[in-house]
Design an enzyme around this catalytic site. Structure first.
Site, PDB file in Angstrom:
ATOM      1  N   TYR A  84       0.820  -1.209   0.000  1.00  0.00           N
ATOM      2  CA  TYR A  84       0.000   0.000   0.000  1.00  0.00           C
ATOM      3  C   TYR A  84       0.857   1.263   0.000  1.00  0.00           C
ATOM      4  CZ  TYR A  84      -3.436   3.468   1.414  1.00  0.00           C
ATOM      5  OH  TYR A  84      -4.238   4.590   1.475  1.00  0.00           O
ATOM      6  N   ARG A  94      -5.370  -1.400  -0.324  1.00  0.00           N
ATOM      7  CA  ARG A  94      -6.599  -1.167   0.421  1.00  0.00           C
ATOM      8  C   ARG A  94      -7.809  -1.841  -0.189  1.00  0.00           C
ATOM      9  NH1 ARG A  94      -6.392   2.951   4.482  1.00  0.00           N
ATOM     10  NH2 ARG A  94      -4.259   2.765   5.254  1.00  0.00           N
ATOM     11  N   TYR A 103      -1.772  -3.173   8.594  1.00  0.00           N
ATOM     12  CA  TYR A 103      -3.170  -3.254   9.010  1.00  0.00           C
ATOM     13  C   TYR A 103      -3.314  -3.895  10.384  1.00  0.00           C
ATOM     14  CZ  TYR A 103      -5.951  -1.775   4.989  1.00  0.00           C
ATOM     15  OH  TYR A 103      -6.581  -1.038   4.032  1.00  0.00           O
TER      16      TYR A 103
END
Length: 250
Positions: free
Chosen positions: A129, A164, A246
């Site tokens: 990401y 994402r 995350y």
């Protein structure tokens, strides 16, 4: 009115569904909500006696459900475990201490990395990401093409849940005109890291964490990851040292 009551109940249900889901599962949640929207549209088509709405809704619902299943398989989790949460939360250690990470962080330089790339024959680039945030896909694509032109074997390794949303990294690389024959999925390239001279990890965290295989007390234990640590040399490009992914783990 009934419409207002339905809106309130739907909002509460949606919040409850998403709030209970851990960070690593968020890409899967996107596909789940996408599937839900399709089934809602399908139901609306039946209520309004509109076959087109029903057919389009069923198409969206089924495609979202299939993509959800693919994502869950890639993460080694069941859809039930995703919906009811659990990932990204502290895991009880049952009396066992978590695996301690030993060693010091070695900070390299651009010159050092370029020397290693020029000397290497087999190179794998693993984007995450962070690459999307930095909008670095064009610069990375140019570097890969130049190395490829020098006769080096350059490939990209993509984790199914990197980014994402599902397929985000594939889209970014396609946008940067990276040839499709240079992009490989995790299952296709994971066994090749042992024979790789240099691996570049750009903005990825959880998807390349060895703790997913080595630490039973880790919150993402059991999740399939790209085994970048098996390469001869690994460069990790991140904006902040120790920045978490995350799952929120170090």
């Amino acid at each position: 009115s009934s419409l207002e009551m339905a809106a309130v109940l739907s909002s509460v249900l949606g919040f409850h569904l998403v709030a209970s889901i851990g960070g690593p599962d968020m890409p899967v949640v996107i596909t789940v909500l996408n599937s839900y929207s399709g089934w809602a549209l399908c139901a609306e088509g039946f209520l309004l006696n509109n076959p087109l709405l029903a057919q389009v809704g069923a198409l969206i619902g089924f495609s979202g459900a299939i993509l959800t299943w693919i994502m869950c398989e890639a993460m080694g989790r069941s859809i039930t475990a995703v919906i009811f949460g659990g990932a990204g939360k502290p895991v009880a250690n049952n009396g066992n201490d978590s695996t301690e990470i030993e060693g010091d962080i070695t900070i390299g330089s651009v010159d050092n990395m370029m020397e290693s790339l020029l000397e290497a024959k087999n190179i794998i680039i693993v984007p995450g990401y962070g690459l999307a945030v930095a909008q670095a896909q064009f610069a990375v694509a140019d570097i890969a093409k130049k190395l490829k032109g020098m006769g080096k074997n350059v490939r990209f390794g993509i984790h199914p849940v990197a980014g994402r949303m599902p397929g985000q990294l594939n889209v970014l690389l396609a946008e940067a005109s990276v040839p499709y024959d240079m992009v490989f999925e995790m299952e296709e390239i994971n066994d090749d890291f042992e024979g790789t001279d240099v691996t570049l990890v750009i903005g990825a965290s959880d998807t390349v964490s060895s703790a997913a295989e080595d630490d039973p007390n880790c919150s993402i234990y059991g999740m399939p990851v790209l085994r970048v640590w098996k390469s001869h040399l690994v460069f990790v490009l991140k904006r902040t040292i120790g920045n978490t992914g995350y799952a929120g783990m170090e």
